[in-house]
Design a protein around this motif. Structure first.
Motif, PDB file in Angstrom:
ATOM      1  N   VAL A 122      49.900  13.377 -56.175  1.00 21.01           N
ATOM      2  CA  VAL A 122      51.135  12.604 -56.053  1.00 21.01           C
ATOM      3  C   VAL A 122      51.396  12.269 -54.583  1.00 21.01           C
ATOM      4  O   VAL A 122      51.302  13.133 -53.707  1.00 21.01           O
ATOM      5  N   GLY A 123      51.728  10.995 -54.325  1.00 23.46           N
ATOM      6  CA  GLY A 123      52.020  10.554 -52.972  1.00 23.46           C
ATOM      7  C   GLY A 123      50.815  10.106 -52.180  1.00 23.46           C
ATOM      8  O   GLY A 123      50.965   9.585 -51.070  1.00 23.46           O
ATOM      9  N   LEU A 124      49.619  10.293 -52.722  1.00 20.00           N
ATOM     10  CA  LEU A 124      48.400   9.894 -52.017  1.00 20.00           C
ATOM     11  C   LEU A 124      48.208   8.384 -52.112  1.00 20.00           C
ATOM     12  O   LEU A 124      48.441   7.784 -53.165  1.00 20.00           O
ATOM     13  N   VAL A 125      47.798   7.756 -51.031  1.00 21.02           N
ATOM     14  CA  VAL A 125      47.525   6.315 -51.039  1.00 21.02           C
ATOM     15  C   VAL A 125      46.133   6.092 -51.614  1.00 21.02           C
ATOM     16  O   VAL A 125      45.147   6.654 -51.133  1.00 21.02           O
ATOM     17  N   ALA A 126      46.047   5.273 -52.645  1.00 15.99           N
ATOM     18  CA  ALA A 126      44.776   5.059 -53.350  1.00 15.99           C
ATOM     19  C   ALA A 126      43.820   4.249 -52.488  1.00 15.99           C
ATOM     20  O   ALA A 126      44.147   3.130 -52.086  1.00 15.99           O
ATOM     21  N   PRO A 127      42.612   4.775 -52.198  1.00 15.20           N
ATOM     22  CA  PRO A 127      41.634   4.010 -51.412  1.00 15.20           C
ATOM     23  C   PRO A 127      40.909   2.952 -52.233  1.00 15.20           C
ATOM     24  O   PRO A 127      40.298   2.048 -51.679  1.00 15.20           O
ATOM     25  N   ILE A 128      40.968   3.073 -53.572  1.00 20.42           N
ATOM     26  CA  ILE A 128      40.300   2.125 -54.463  1.00 20.42           C
ATOM     27  C   ILE A 128      41.195   1.860 -55.674  1.00 20.42           C
ATOM     28  O   ILE A 128      42.185   2.568 -55.890  1.00 20.42           O
ATOM     29  N   ASP A 129      40.830   0.839 -56.456  1.00 19.78           N
ATOM     30  CA  ASP A 129      41.518   0.604 -57.723  1.00 19.78           C
ATOM     31  C   ASP A 129      41.074   1.648 -58.746  1.00 19.78           C
ATOM     32  O   ASP A 129      39.893   1.991 -58.816  1.00 19.78           O
ATOM     33  N   VAL A 130      42.028   2.138 -59.532  1.00 19.36           N
ATOM     34  CA  VAL A 130      41.739   3.142 -60.559  1.00 19.36           C
ATOM     35  C   VAL A 130      41.916   2.491 -61.928  1.00 19.36           C
ATOM     36  O   VAL A 130      42.997   2.004 -62.254  1.00 19.36           O
ATOM     37  N   VAL A 131      40.840   2.467 -62.694  1.00 17.73           N
ATOM     38  CA  VAL A 131      40.849   1.862 -64.030  1.00 17.73           C
ATOM     39  C   VAL A 131      40.581   2.942 -65.063  1.00 17.73           C
ATOM     40  O   VAL A 131      39.597   3.688 -64.957  1.00 17.73           O
ATOM     41  N   VAL A 132      41.469   3.027 -66.064  1.00 16.98           N
ATOM     42  CA  VAL A 132      41.283   3.978 -67.160  1.00 16.98           C
ATOM     43  C   VAL A 132      40.464   3.286 -68.242  1.00 16.98           C
ATOM     44  O   VAL A 132      40.894   2.266 -68.790  1.00 16.98           O
ATOM     45  N   PRO A 133      39.281   3.794 -68.572  1.00 10.60           N
ATOM     46  CA  PRO A 133      38.428   3.128 -69.560  1.00 10.60           C
ATOM     47  C   PRO A 133      38.933   3.341 -70.983  1.00 10.60           C
ATOM     48  O   PRO A 133      39.633   4.318 -71.270  1.00 10.60           O
ATOM     49  N   PRO A 134      38.589   2.433 -71.888  1.00  8.27           N
ATOM     50  CA  PRO A 134      38.982   2.623 -73.289  1.00  8.27           C
ATOM     51  C   PRO A 134      38.154   3.728 -73.936  1.00  8.27           C
ATOM     52  O   PRO A 134      37.058   4.057 -73.486  1.00  8.27           O
ATOM     53  N   GLY A 135      38.701   4.302 -75.009  1.00  5.49           N
ATOM     54  CA  GLY A 135      37.971   5.336 -75.727  1.00  5.49           C
ATOM     55  C   GLY A 135      38.892   6.464 -76.148  1.00  5.49           C
ATOM     56  O   GLY A 135      40.095   6.472 -75.864  1.00  5.49           O
ATOM     57  N   ASN A 136      38.323   7.415 -76.840  1.00  2.04           N
ATOM     58  CA  ASN A 136      39.079   8.564 -77.346  1.00  2.04           C
ATOM     59  C   ASN A 136      39.398   9.513 -76.200  1.00  2.04           C
ATOM     60  O   ASN A 136      38.517   9.894 -75.421  1.00  2.04           O
ATOM     61  N   THR A 137      40.667   9.885 -76.094  1.00  2.55           N
ATOM     62  CA  THR A 137      41.101  10.770 -75.008  1.00  2.55           C
ATOM     63  C   THR A 137      41.034  12.240 -75.390  1.00  2.55           C
ATOM     64  O   THR A 137      41.060  13.103 -74.510  1.00  2.55           O
ATOM     65  N   GLY A 138      40.975  12.543 -76.673  1.00  2.00           N
ATOM     66  CA  GLY A 138      40.984  13.937 -77.109  1.00  2.00           C
ATOM     67  C   GLY A 138      42.353  14.570 -77.116  1.00  2.00           C
ATOM     68  O   GLY A 138      42.494  15.756 -77.418  1.00  2.00           O
TER      69      GLY A 138
END
Length: 324
Positions: free
Chosen positions: A116-132
């Motif tokens: 929390v509060g960290l500046v993202a150095p890259i784009d973060v993409v959540v892939p589709p699929g079963n999360t469990g």
């Protein structure tokens, strides 16, 4: 083991160590060390031995030691390092190949969770699929507007979602979701920002240039010099072949328009006096090309009649006096 002593003794020992490294090494990599842990840094130190030494410290102490060492030795080239000491940086002194050392440093990157509060150095993409995850966890996805469905008693992400954009701060909901999914989106390590080589400072992108890149840029520079020289009629070594070729064409054109002649123009006059020789020369040229390895077929010279009153037979690459 670190040096043990008073605060003043530690500063003096650090100053001596940095000055000794400046005397022994002429190549330095200035690296950003944000979010690099001590264990990771220790692994980098071991991987770079024995040709390289990693030195960390406070920027003010490093600047002071560099300035005093430059004054004592009279070598002001060391002062170029001072402007590079901005932010959380470290120095890698090396006697090896700069490109190889830079590539070795890049290998020591470790995955890290999104805090929390960290500046993202890259784009973060959540892939589709079963999360469990069980259906009671859908609140996380609803807050972040992630499309989901229930499949066999678990939450399944329907489509890929760009959760965090580069440069944005990580929120509590994004951090909690990525933690639940077991995704460690970021990786950290020493990042080479600048290169110091015997007084010269340049960008690390220079290390990626190959011999082919250098040859291509040199050829482009020579081409520009030749074009400029031809445009202003100023003789240079790059433009000399083109100037000689153009001068030869002009002299041949004068010889064709007058009675003056010289050995190199005799053959051209002979062809112009008997245009049928062009047709005879074309098959011979084609045969010599076909007997070669894989050279492209040479196009026959095009001949046309002058559209003005002189009725001269002109080859297209020779300028005649009638400007046809």
């Amino acid at each position: 083991m670190g040096f043990k002593g008073t605060k003043q003794e530690k500063k003096e020992n650090y100053d001596k160590k940095l000055c000794d490294l400046l005397e022994q090494y002429t190549q330095v990599l200035v690296c950003a060390a944000d979010n690099v842990g001590s264990t990771q840094l220790q692994g980098i130190r071991k991987g770079l031995r024995p040709d390289s030494v990693v030195l960390m410290g406070k920027n003010t102490m490093m600047k002071r030691s560099i300035r005093l060492h430059a004054e004592r030795t009279g070598n002001e080239a060391y002062l170029n390092l001072m402007t590079l000491l901005v932010g959380n940086v470290g120095l890698i002194f090396t006697k090896g190949d700069l490109k190889e050392v830079s590539e070795e440093v890049a290998k020591y990157k470790v995955g890290a969770p999104a805090r929390v509060g960290l500046v993202a150095p890259i784009d973060v993409v959540v892939p589709p699929g079963n999360t469990g995850l069980d259906p009671s966890q859908t609140s996380f996805f609803q807050v972040l507007n992630i499309p989901t469905k229930i499949n066999k008693g678990t939450v399944e992400i329907v489509a890929p979602v760009e959760l965090i954009h580069k440069g944005e701060k990580v929120g509590s909901s994004e951090a909690a979701l990525l933690s639940k999914l077991g995704i460690r989106p970021f990786s950290y390590g020493l990042v080479v920002q600048s290169v110091y080589d015997n007084g010269s400072v340049f960008s690390p992108e220079v290390l990626d240039l190959t011999e082919d890149d250098l040859c291509a840029r040199f050829a482009a520079g020579v081409s520009n010099v030749a074009a400029l020289s031809l445009g202003i009629s100023y003789p240079t070594l790059a433009a000399a072949p083109h100037m000689f070729a153009n001068a030869y064409k002009n002299v041949v054109a004068v010889a064709l328009a007058t009675e003056y002649s010289f050995p190199q123009a005799e053959k051209v006059k002979e062809y112009l006096a008997d245009p049928s020789k062009f047709a005879a020369a074309a098959p011979a040229a084609a045969a010599s090309v076909s007997s070669g390895s894989a050279a492209p077929a040479a196009a026959p010279k095009q001949v046309r009649s002058c559209r003005t009153s002189c009725r001269r037979i002109c080859v297209i690459w020779i300028c005649c006096t009638c400007r046809c």
